[in-house]
Design an enzyme around this catalytic site. Structure first.
Site, PDB file in Angstrom:
ATOM      1  N   GLY A  44       0.835  -1.191   0.000  1.00 19.09           N
ATOM      2  CA  GLY A  44       0.000   0.000   0.000  1.00 19.09           C
ATOM      3  C   GLY A  44       0.875   1.249   0.000  1.00 19.09           C
ATOM      4  O   GLY A  44       1.531   1.529  -0.997  1.00 19.09           O
ATOM      5  N   SER A 111       6.852  -4.291  -1.888  1.00 22.12           N
ATOM      6  CA  SER A 111       6.352  -2.994  -2.304  1.00 22.12           C
ATOM      7  C   SER A 111       6.435  -2.027  -1.116  1.00 22.12           C
ATOM      8  O   SER A 111       7.510  -1.893  -0.526  1.00 22.12           O
ATOM      9  CB  SER A 111       4.929  -3.140  -2.853  1.00 22.12           C
ATOM     10  OG  SER A 111       4.490  -1.988  -3.502  1.00 22.12           O
ATOM     11  N   TRP A 112       5.347  -1.353  -0.743  1.00 22.62           N
ATOM     12  CA  TRP A 112       5.388  -0.540   0.486  1.00 22.62           C
ATOM     13  C   TRP A 112       5.799  -1.405   1.671  1.00 22.62           C
ATOM     14  O   TRP A 112       6.455  -0.913   2.593  1.00 22.62           O
ATOM     15  CB  TRP A 112       4.040   0.113   0.754  1.00 22.62           C
ATOM     16  CG  TRP A 112       3.874   0.525   2.189  1.00 22.62           C
ATOM     17  CD1 TRP A 112       3.114  -0.096   3.137  1.00 22.62           C
ATOM     18  CD2 TRP A 112       4.514   1.619   2.858  1.00 22.62           C
ATOM     19  NE1 TRP A 112       3.239   0.546   4.346  1.00 22.62           N
ATOM     20  CE2 TRP A 112       4.091   1.607   4.205  1.00 22.62           C
ATOM     21  CE3 TRP A 112       5.403   2.609   2.437  1.00 22.62           C
ATOM     22  CZ2 TRP A 112       4.521   2.539   5.129  1.00 22.62           C
ATOM     23  CZ3 TRP A 112       5.839   3.552   3.367  1.00 22.62           C
ATOM     24  CH2 TRP A 112       5.397   3.506   4.695  1.00 22.62           C
ATOM     25  N   ASP A 267       8.740  -4.778 -13.548  1.00 22.61           N
ATOM     26  CA  ASP A 267       7.912  -4.159 -12.514  1.00 22.61           C
ATOM     27  C   ASP A 267       7.670  -2.703 -12.899  1.00 22.61           C
ATOM     28  O   ASP A 267       8.593  -1.891 -12.900  1.00 22.61           O
ATOM     29  CB  ASP A 267       8.635  -4.256 -11.168  1.00 22.61           C
ATOM     30  CG  ASP A 267       7.800  -3.800  -9.991  1.00 22.61           C
ATOM     31  OD1 ASP A 267       6.883  -2.987 -10.193  1.00 22.61           O
ATOM     32  OD2 ASP A 267       8.079  -4.255  -8.867  1.00 22.61           O
ATOM     33  N   HIS A 295       5.121  -6.665 -10.928  1.00 23.40           N
ATOM     34  CA  HIS A 295       5.266  -6.230  -9.534  1.00 23.40           C
ATOM     35  C   HIS A 295       4.698  -7.219  -8.516  1.00 23.40           C
ATOM     36  O   HIS A 295       5.239  -7.363  -7.422  1.00 23.40           O
ATOM     37  CB  HIS A 295       4.553  -4.880  -9.364  1.00 23.40           C
ATOM     38  CG  HIS A 295       4.639  -4.300  -7.992  1.00 23.40           C
ATOM     39  ND1 HIS A 295       5.810  -3.828  -7.454  1.00 23.40           N
ATOM     40  CD2 HIS A 295       3.681  -4.124  -7.032  1.00 23.40           C
ATOM     41  CE1 HIS A 295       5.583  -3.372  -6.224  1.00 23.40           C
ATOM     42  NE2 HIS A 295       4.295  -3.544  -5.946  1.00 23.40           N
TER      43      HIS A 295
END
Length: 320
Positions: A44, A111-112, A267, A295
């Site tokens: 996120g 990711s986040w 990605d 991703h």
């Protein structure tokens, strides 16, 4: 043989943990309660967890810990931006570790989730057994400019047009700020329209081959509102970092921590240059660039590499 998810499992414990300032974090545990502790750090920010994420880990070997970050998933209050910063989330992770009476754990994030995992590890390096990171995002301005600008937009031009559609010509000059203003404004109809457009943009770019079902799921207001509001909130405020390059600056603190980095070659959200730069800053880390992948953690070859890495760590770790 290509690895796949472990079979579905149910939590042996699920609850809400009060972390102060009115926030209650959803926390669940599954697998082997006496196994190797591993905490899953979702993306996120604002993405929340799902039952699929338990299945990266051998449930006979791992004590699997999932939690929803402030404002999203099953955490309360829903979509709240109050007292919701990177450093609040770092403190929440440490509160979870202490609450569960865990000495050290593996931190697994993509990711986040890779951003938050690194921020946590740089603050509490002595609490980390291993870092397993995927789709590296270092929260730098150039990464935000890539994804909310002509970088990803040049790869997915039709989805980029849809992302810009709710904005006026003037608002399009600073899309993150403009979306943040709408998502925190008083026009609830426009807020929902913006949240759906923001969430659909990310879902349109997350896999090597677009997943129409995932894109439609992103329109669900229960998911879209916290996801868009929290992401815009974090990105407008640059994650409350001291400087743009803070994460790379502080990697020296992680020198004794075994680290695995898995990165999709194509990605479009978090381009591999960030993973490559992280590897250069952490020469002891293992970097695997997956040639045919975008991703998502659920790209088949990324999934294979993540599960293979976790199985290998389980073999090498003494959890007696």
């Amino acid at each position: 043989m290509k690895r796949n998810l472990y079979p579905p499992i149910e939590p042996f414990a699920a609850s809400h943990l009060s972390v102060g300032a009115g926030h209650e974090i959803y926390l669940e545990q599954s697998g082997n309660r006496y196994g190797i502790p591993v905490v899953f750090v979702h993306g996120g920010p604002g993405g929340g967890t799902s039952p699929l994420q338990r299945r990266f880990f051998d449930p006979s070997k791992y004590h699997i810990i999932l939690f929803d970050q402030r404002g999203c998933g099953k955490s309360r209050p829903h979509a709240s931006l109050e007292n919701n910063t990177s450093w609040d989330l770092v403190a929440d992770m440490e509160a979870i570790r202490l609450h569960l009476n865990i000495d050290q754990w593996i931190v697994f994030g993509g990711s986040w989730g890779s951003t938050l995992a690194l921020l946590y590890a740089e603050k509490y390096p002595e609490k980390i057994l291993n870092l397993v990171l995927r789709g590296i995002f270092l929260l730098r301005q150039k990464e935000l400019d890539w994804f909310y600008g002509p970088g990803s937009g040049s790869i997915f031009p039709e989805a980029w047009d849809e992302f810009l559609a709710p904005l006026s010509e003037e608002e399009r000059k600073m899309p993150i700020q403009s979306y943040y203003d709408i998502l925190t404004g008083d026009d609830l109809e426009r807020q929902l329209e913006a949240a759906q457009a923001w969430s659909v943009w990310e879902s349109s770019t997350v896999t090597l081959v677009q997943d129409r079902f995932q894109i439609e799921q992103a329109r669900d207001p229960y998911f879209a509102l916290p996801f868009a509001r929290i992401e815009a909130h974090y990105f407008v405020h640059k994650g409350w970092l001291e400087e743009d390059n803070q994460i790379l600056r502080d990697t020296y603190k992680l020198k004794n921590i075994p680290t695995t980095i898995v990165q999709g070659r194509y990605d479009a959200i978090c381009p591999p240059v960030s993973a490559y730069e992280l590897k250069k800053a952490m020469p002891w880390a293992k970097l695997k660039i997956v040639d045919v992948a975008g991703h998502s953690a659920f790209e088949p070859d990324i999934l294979h590499e993540l599960i293979k890495s976790m199985d290998q760590i389980a073999q090498e770790t003494d959890c007696s």
